[in-house]
Motif scaffolding. Structure first.
Motif, PDB file in Angstrom:
ATOM      1  N   TYR A 154       0.842  -1.195   0.000  1.00 40.78           N
ATOM      2  CA  TYR A 154       0.000   0.000   0.000  1.00 40.78           C
ATOM      3  C   TYR A 154       0.874   1.240   0.000  1.00 40.78           C
ATOM      4  CZ  TYR A 154      -3.663  -3.215   1.431  1.00 40.78           C
ATOM      5  OH  TYR A 154      -4.557  -4.242   1.488  1.00 40.78           O
ATOM      6  N   GLU A 155       0.318   2.320  -0.504  1.00 41.09           N
ATOM      7  CA  GLU A 155       1.002   3.611  -0.476  1.00 41.09           C
ATOM      8  C   GLU A 155       0.017   4.659  -0.001  1.00 41.09           C
ATOM      9  OE1 GLU A 155       3.091   6.787  -3.563  1.00 41.09           O
ATOM     10  OE2 GLU A 155       2.493   4.814  -4.282  1.00 41.09           O
ATOM     11  N   ARG A 156       0.455   5.508   0.908  1.00 37.04           N
ATOM     12  CA  ARG A 156      -0.397   6.589   1.391  1.00 37.04           C
ATOM     13  C   ARG A 156      -0.412   7.708   0.352  1.00 37.04           C
ATOM     14  NH1 ARG A 156      -3.111   9.058   5.116  1.00 37.04           N
ATOM     15  NH2 ARG A 156      -2.748  11.207   5.672  1.00 37.04           N
ATOM     16  N   VAL A 157      -1.602   8.218   0.085  1.00 36.88           N
ATOM     17  CA  VAL A 157      -1.771   9.304  -0.872  1.00 36.88           C
ATOM     18  C   VAL A 157      -2.487  10.442  -0.161  1.00 36.88           C
ATOM     19  CG1 VAL A 157      -2.826   9.996  -3.053  1.00 36.88           C
ATOM     20  CG2 VAL A 157      -1.911   7.687  -2.797  1.00 36.88           C
ATOM     21  N   ASP A 158      -1.877  11.619  -0.152  1.00 38.19           N
ATOM     22  CA  ASP A 158      -2.519  12.782   0.452  1.00 38.19           C
ATOM     23  C   ASP A 158      -3.595  13.321  -0.476  1.00 38.19           C
ATOM     24  OD1 ASP A 158      -1.025  12.826   2.807  1.00 38.19           O
ATOM     25  OD2 ASP A 158       0.624  13.892   1.830  1.00 38.19           O
ATOM     26  N   GLY A 159      -4.713  13.704   0.093  1.00 42.87           N
ATOM     27  CA  GLY A 159      -5.793  14.279  -0.683  1.00 42.87           C
ATOM     28  C   GLY A 159      -7.125  14.056  -0.004  1.00 42.87           C
ATOM     29  N   VAL A 160      -8.182  14.358  -0.749  1.00 40.43           N
ATOM     30  CA  VAL A 160      -9.549  14.182  -0.253  1.00 40.43           C
ATOM     31  C   VAL A 160     -10.355  13.430  -1.309  1.00 40.43           C
ATOM     32  CG1 VAL A 160      -9.473  16.285   1.150  1.00 40.43           C
ATOM     33  CG2 VAL A 160     -10.320  16.408  -1.198  1.00 40.43           C
ATOM     34  N   GLY A 161     -11.450  12.840  -0.876  1.00 39.00           N
ATOM     35  CA  GLY A 161     -12.341  12.183  -1.817  1.00 39.00           C
ATOM     36  C   GLY A 161     -13.030  13.204  -2.705  1.00 39.00           C
ATOM     37  N   LEU A 162     -13.093  12.930  -3.993  1.00 36.02           N
ATOM     38  CA  LEU A 162     -13.720  13.859  -4.932  1.00 36.02           C
ATOM     39  C   LEU A 162     -15.185  14.097  -4.596  1.00 36.02           C
ATOM     40  CD1 LEU A 162     -13.587  15.597  -7.477  1.00 36.02           C
ATOM     41  CD2 LEU A 162     -14.057  13.537  -8.809  1.00 36.02           C
ATOM     42  N   GLU A 163     -15.858  13.077  -4.099  1.00 39.92           N
ATOM     43  CA  GLU A 163     -17.284  13.192  -3.789  1.00 39.92           C
ATOM     44  C   GLU A 163     -17.565  14.339  -2.812  1.00 39.92           C
ATOM     45  OE1 GLU A 163     -20.603   9.931  -3.111  1.00 39.92           O
ATOM     46  OE2 GLU A 163     -19.209  10.032  -1.427  1.00 39.92           O
ATOM     47  N   GLN A 202     -16.028   5.487  -8.910  1.00 38.43           N
ATOM     48  CA  GLN A 202     -17.029   6.467  -8.506  1.00 38.43           C
ATOM     49  C   GLN A 202     -16.321   7.597  -7.770  1.00 38.43           C
ATOM     50  OE1 GLN A 202     -19.607   5.313  -5.199  1.00 38.43           O
ATOM     51  NE2 GLN A 202     -18.565   3.336  -5.167  1.00 38.43           N
ATOM     52  N   ALA A 203     -17.006   8.704  -7.597  1.00 41.93           N
ATOM     53  CA  ALA A 203     -16.400   9.902  -7.013  1.00 41.93           C
ATOM     54  C   ALA A 203     -15.845   9.654  -5.617  1.00 41.93           C
ATOM     55  CB  ALA A 203     -17.411  11.048  -6.985  1.00 41.93           C
ATOM     56  N   SER A 204     -16.457   8.787  -4.853  1.00 42.21           N
ATOM     57  CA  SER A 204     -15.970   8.539  -3.490  1.00 42.21           C
ATOM     58  C   SER A 204     -14.655   7.764  -3.475  1.00 42.21           C
ATOM     59  CB  SER A 204     -17.017   7.797  -2.668  1.00 42.21           C
ATOM     60  OG  SER A 204     -17.286   6.537  -3.232  1.00 42.21           O
ATOM     61  N   LEU A 252     -17.967  -1.504 -17.503  1.00 43.54           N
ATOM     62  CA  LEU A 252     -18.323  -1.544 -16.082  1.00 43.54           C
ATOM     63  C   LEU A 252     -17.546  -0.512 -15.275  1.00 43.54           C
ATOM     64  CD1 LEU A 252     -18.589  -5.393 -15.509  1.00 43.54           C
ATOM     65  CD2 LEU A 252     -20.450  -3.733 -15.622  1.00 43.54           C
ATOM     66  N   ASP A 253     -16.334  -0.171 -15.716  1.00 43.13           N
ATOM     67  CA  ASP A 253     -15.565   0.840 -14.994  1.00 43.13           C
ATOM     68  C   ASP A 253     -16.041   2.259 -15.288  1.00 43.13           C
ATOM     69  OD1 ASP A 253     -13.923  -0.467 -13.225  1.00 43.13           O
ATOM     70  OD2 ASP A 253     -12.217  -0.609 -14.584  1.00 43.13           O
ATOM     71  N   PHE A 254     -16.984   2.410 -16.195  1.00 40.78           N
ATOM     72  CA  PHE A 254     -17.582   3.714 -16.480  1.00 40.78           C
ATOM     73  C   PHE A 254     -18.997   3.812 -15.909  1.00 40.78           C
ATOM     74  CE2 PHE A 254     -14.254   3.262 -19.540  1.00 40.78           C
ATOM     75  CZ  PHE A 254     -13.775   4.539 -19.764  1.00 40.78           C
ATOM     76  N   ALA A 255     -19.546   2.702 -15.442  1.00 41.07           N
ATOM     77  CA  ALA A 255     -20.951   2.646 -15.048  1.00 41.07           C
ATOM     78  C   ALA A 255     -21.272   3.375 -13.753  1.00 41.07           C
ATOM     79  CB  ALA A 255     -21.402   1.183 -14.944  1.00 41.07           C
TER      80      ALA A 255
END
Length: 166
Positions: free
Chosen positions: A15-24, A112-114, A141-144
């Motif tokens: 795993y790698e930690r990624v700084d940021g926030v959920g787009l949702e 999805q945005a979340s 399916l990855d666009f649904a």
């Protein structure tokens, strides 16, 4: 992740930690985050074309025929008979594509945005997370699970690196 134990004698994940926030939670209008959706499309193209189909994963095999549903939904009062007829015509037009054999690709399975991580101040794309639903299946399916208004930006990014299956 390697559950096959071919590399080392135990199951592992990295795993790698990624700084940021959920787009949702960062923006309500998907168009305002078009660049992030565009980058997700590029990452999905890399995923769909870069993973060899050697690992056993779950195949999505849900081939429920949706053609009876418009009449059922119209009888329940969710839309009128005219709308059901219109949807029937569309489903009939699309049915040859639904029945076509397509290559199975490795999918994220829960776009999805979340699950998109962006920079809080610029909405720059950082990563896609939550790989618990990955599977082999149709790239569609990855666009649904994304907002329909985000799909054009995703497709533009995707097509920069890979062609979509017919």
């Amino acid at each position: 992740c390697d559950a096959s134990r071919q590399l080392v004698p135990f199951v592992y994940s990295v795993y790698e930690r990624v700084d940021g926030v959920g787009l949702e939670g960062a923006v309500t209008d998907p168009v305002l985050a078009g660049a992030a959706w565009h980058e997700l499309g590029r990452d999905l193209a890399r995923l769909h074309t870069g993973v060899a189909s050697t690992a056993p994963l779950i195949e999505w095999d849900q081939k429920t025929d949706p053609r009876p549903l418009p009449a059922i939904i119209a009888r329940a009062g969710y839309f009128a008979a005219a709308e059901a007829d219109w949807l029937d015509r569309w489903l009939a037009r699309l049915s040859p594509y639904a029945d076509a054999t397509i290559p199975l690709r490795f999918l994220h399975g829960d776009s999805q945005a979340s699950n998109l991580i962006v920079a809080p101040d610029t909405l720059d794309y950082r990563a896609v997370l939550d790989w618990g639903s990955c599977l082999w299946g149709d790239i569609a399916l990855d666009f649904a699970g994304v907002p329909l208004r985000a799909v054009p930006a995703m497709l533009t990014g995707y097509r920069e690196l890979a062609a979509t299956d017919d």
